[in-house]
Design an enzyme around this catalytic site. Sequence first.
Site, PDB file in Angstrom:
ATOM      1  N   LYS A 119       0.826  -1.203   0.000  1.00 47.76           N
ATOM      2  CA  LYS A 119       0.000   0.000   0.000  1.00 47.76           C
ATOM      3  C   LYS A 119       0.870   1.266   0.000  1.00 47.76           C
ATOM      4  O   LYS A 119       2.092   1.186   0.200  1.00 47.76           O
ATOM      5  CB  LYS A 119      -0.938  -0.048   1.207  1.00 47.76           C
ATOM      6  CG  LYS A 119      -1.946  -1.221   1.133  1.00 47.76           C
ATOM      7  CD  LYS A 119      -2.928  -1.204   2.306  1.00 47.76           C
ATOM      8  CE  LYS A 119      -3.975  -2.306   2.157  1.00 47.76           C
ATOM      9  NZ  LYS A 119      -4.985  -2.259   3.252  1.00 47.76           N
ATOM     10  N   TYR A 169     -12.277  -2.966  -4.129  1.00 51.29           N
ATOM     11  CA  TYR A 169     -12.876  -2.951  -2.794  1.00 51.29           C
ATOM     12  C   TYR A 169     -14.406  -2.899  -2.862  1.00 51.29           C
ATOM     13  O   TYR A 169     -15.044  -2.303  -1.981  1.00 51.29           O
ATOM     14  CB  TYR A 169     -12.348  -1.760  -1.995  1.00 51.29           C
ATOM     15  CG  TYR A 169     -10.965  -1.975  -1.384  1.00 51.29           C
ATOM     16  CD1 TYR A 169     -10.671  -3.112  -0.622  1.00 51.29           C
ATOM     17  CD2 TYR A 169      -9.963  -1.020  -1.531  1.00 51.29           C
ATOM     18  CE1 TYR A 169      -9.406  -3.295  -0.051  1.00 51.29           C
ATOM     19  CE2 TYR A 169      -8.699  -1.187  -0.965  1.00 51.29           C
ATOM     20  CZ  TYR A 169      -8.442  -2.337  -0.214  1.00 51.29           C
ATOM     21  OH  TYR A 169      -7.198  -2.508   0.357  1.00 51.29           O
ATOM     22  N   PHE A 172     -15.683   3.473   6.697  1.00 50.39           N
ATOM     23  CA  PHE A 172     -14.268   3.723   6.453  1.00 50.39           C
ATOM     24  C   PHE A 172     -13.910   3.803   4.975  1.00 50.39           C
ATOM     25  O   PHE A 172     -12.764   4.092   4.641  1.00 50.39           O
ATOM     26  CB  PHE A 172     -13.405   2.662   7.156  1.00 50.39           C
ATOM     27  CG  PHE A 172     -13.602   1.244   6.661  1.00 50.39           C
ATOM     28  CD1 PHE A 172     -12.928   0.786   5.526  1.00 50.39           C
ATOM     29  CD2 PHE A 172     -14.441   0.369   7.327  1.00 50.39           C
ATOM     30  CE1 PHE A 172     -13.100  -0.521   5.072  1.00 50.39           C
ATOM     31  CE2 PHE A 172     -14.620  -0.945   6.884  1.00 50.39           C
ATOM     32  CZ  PHE A 172     -13.946  -1.384   5.746  1.00 50.39           C
ATOM     33  N   ARG A 222      -1.821 -14.380   3.685  1.00 47.79           N
ATOM     34  CA  ARG A 222      -2.656 -13.804   4.750  1.00 47.79           C
ATOM     35  C   ARG A 222      -2.051 -14.080   6.127  1.00 47.79           C
ATOM     36  O   ARG A 222      -2.066 -13.222   7.003  1.00 47.79           O
ATOM     37  CB  ARG A 222      -4.084 -14.371   4.686  1.00 47.79           C
ATOM     38  CG  ARG A 222      -4.874 -14.004   3.438  1.00 47.79           C
ATOM     39  CD  ARG A 222      -5.415 -12.604   3.454  1.00 47.79           C
ATOM     40  NE  ARG A 222      -6.423 -12.374   4.458  1.00 47.79           N
ATOM     41  CZ  ARG A 222      -7.188 -11.283   4.494  1.00 47.79           C
ATOM     42  NH1 ARG A 222      -7.067 -10.331   3.558  1.00 47.79           N
ATOM     43  NH2 ARG A 222      -8.069 -11.107   5.443  1.00 47.79           N
ATOM     44  N   THR A 240      -6.000  -7.533  10.357  1.00 46.68           N
ATOM     45  CA  THR A 240      -6.207  -6.223   9.727  1.00 46.68           C
ATOM     46  C   THR A 240      -5.696  -5.058  10.574  1.00 46.68           C
ATOM     47  O   THR A 240      -5.075  -4.134  10.044  1.00 46.68           O
ATOM     48  CB  THR A 240      -7.717  -6.021   9.426  1.00 46.68           C
ATOM     49  OG1 THR A 240      -8.187  -7.133   8.663  1.00 46.68           O
ATOM     50  CG2 THR A 240      -7.949  -4.742   8.648  1.00 46.68           C
ATOM     51  N   ARG A 293       2.240  -6.826   9.340  1.00 49.42           N
ATOM     52  CA  ARG A 293       1.536  -5.743  10.034  1.00 49.42           C
ATOM     53  C   ARG A 293       1.951  -5.654  11.496  1.00 49.42           C
ATOM     54  O   ARG A 293       2.068  -4.562  12.052  1.00 49.42           O
ATOM     55  CB  ARG A 293       0.021  -5.954   9.910  1.00 49.42           C
ATOM     56  CG  ARG A 293      -0.506  -5.664   8.493  1.00 49.42           C
ATOM     57  CD  ARG A 293      -1.905  -6.209   8.313  1.00 49.42           C
ATOM     58  NE  ARG A 293      -2.553  -5.741   7.086  1.00 49.42           N
ATOM     59  CZ  ARG A 293      -3.678  -6.245   6.601  1.00 49.42           C
ATOM     60  NH1 ARG A 293      -4.276  -7.245   7.235  1.00 49.42           N
ATOM     61  NH2 ARG A 293      -4.208  -5.773   5.491  1.00 49.42           N
ATOM     62  N   ASN A 339      -2.207  -0.034   6.866  1.00 55.58           N
ATOM     63  CA  ASN A 339      -1.694  -1.313   7.372  1.00 55.58           C
ATOM     64  C   ASN A 339      -0.820  -2.043   6.361  1.00 55.58           C
ATOM     65  O   ASN A 339      -0.716  -3.265   6.382  1.00 55.58           O
ATOM     66  CB  ASN A 339      -2.853  -2.179   7.883  1.00 55.58           C
ATOM     67  CG  ASN A 339      -3.887  -2.428   6.798  1.00 55.58           C
ATOM     68  OD1 ASN A 339      -3.694  -2.049   5.647  1.00 55.58           O
ATOM     69  ND2 ASN A 339      -4.972  -3.076   7.156  1.00 55.58           N
ATOM     70  N   HIS A 341      -2.061  -5.430   1.247  1.00 55.30           N
ATOM     71  CA  HIS A 341      -3.288  -6.152   0.920  1.00 55.30           C
ATOM     72  C   HIS A 341      -2.919  -7.543   0.431  1.00 55.30           C
ATOM     73  O   HIS A 341      -1.933  -7.711  -0.284  1.00 55.30           O
ATOM     74  CB  HIS A 341      -4.064  -5.423  -0.198  1.00 55.30           C
ATOM     75  CG  HIS A 341      -5.170  -6.270  -0.769  1.00 55.30           C
ATOM     76  ND1 HIS A 341      -6.404  -6.358  -0.166  1.00 55.30           N
ATOM     77  CD2 HIS A 341      -5.207  -7.114  -1.839  1.00 55.30           C
ATOM     78  CE1 HIS A 341      -7.161  -7.212  -0.871  1.00 55.30           C
ATOM     79  NE2 HIS A 341      -6.453  -7.684  -1.877  1.00 55.30           N
ATOM     80  N   GLU A 352      -9.185 -10.575  -8.276  1.00 55.91           N
ATOM     81  CA  GLU A 352      -8.319  -9.407  -8.120  1.00 55.91           C
ATOM     82  C   GLU A 352      -7.145  -9.443  -9.111  1.00 55.91           C
ATOM     83  O   GLU A 352      -6.716  -8.397  -9.605  1.00 55.91           O
ATOM     84  CB  GLU A 352      -7.829  -9.330  -6.671  1.00 55.91           C
ATOM     85  CG  GLU A 352      -8.989  -9.039  -5.714  1.00 55.91           C
ATOM     86  CD  GLU A 352      -8.613  -9.146  -4.234  1.00 55.91           C
ATOM     87  OE1 GLU A 352      -7.429  -9.404  -3.921  1.00 55.91           O
ATOM     88  OE2 GLU A 352      -9.515  -8.981  -3.385  1.00 55.91           O
TER      89      GLU A 352
END
Length: 138
Positions: A9, A49, A57, A86, A92, A103, A113, A116, A127
């Site tokens: 990100k 998203y 948010f 993951r 998250t 994270r 964070n 993704h 995706e």
Amino acid sequence: MDRTLIICKPDAVQRGLVGEILGRFERKGLTLAAAELRVLDEEILADHYAEHQGKPFYPDLVAFMSRGPVLAAVVGGVPDTWRVVREMMGTTDPLAAAPGTIRGDLGWQFTENLIHGSDSAESAEREIAIFFPGLSRG
Ligand code: IDP
Ligand code: MG
């Protein structure tokens, strides 16, 4: 399913953590199938998203994700790659993410964070098709 989408990100790019993050996946044994540094616009973020549109948010998420370049990549090469990614990302909320995760080790802010990762094999295919249509399996 042996590949998944990751996005380093804008906070990760701005903080110079792309090498650290990609390096963790490479050292684990994952391989890169595609990578691109790009600035995301509202349109691609609305697609990516879609499940979060309308949530409180969402505006903050779009503003954050479009504020600078991201490094989008496809990684793979291990069974259930999406699940491995993951696990390595951590939960998250970085304040709650376990030490040893990306994270958990590298951040503390909720929206910012760092990374993704697709949350299922189906999400990974969806995706990957958004970000790397040339890689998509019809
Ligand atoms: P994930 O990235 O761990 O899959 P999601 O629930 O899919 O988490 O949320 C997508 C992204 O939206 C998160 O990574 C985070 O950047 C942001 N986000 C999710 N929930 C919140 C929240 O309650 N407050 C602020 N940002 C949030
Ligand atoms: Mg998610």
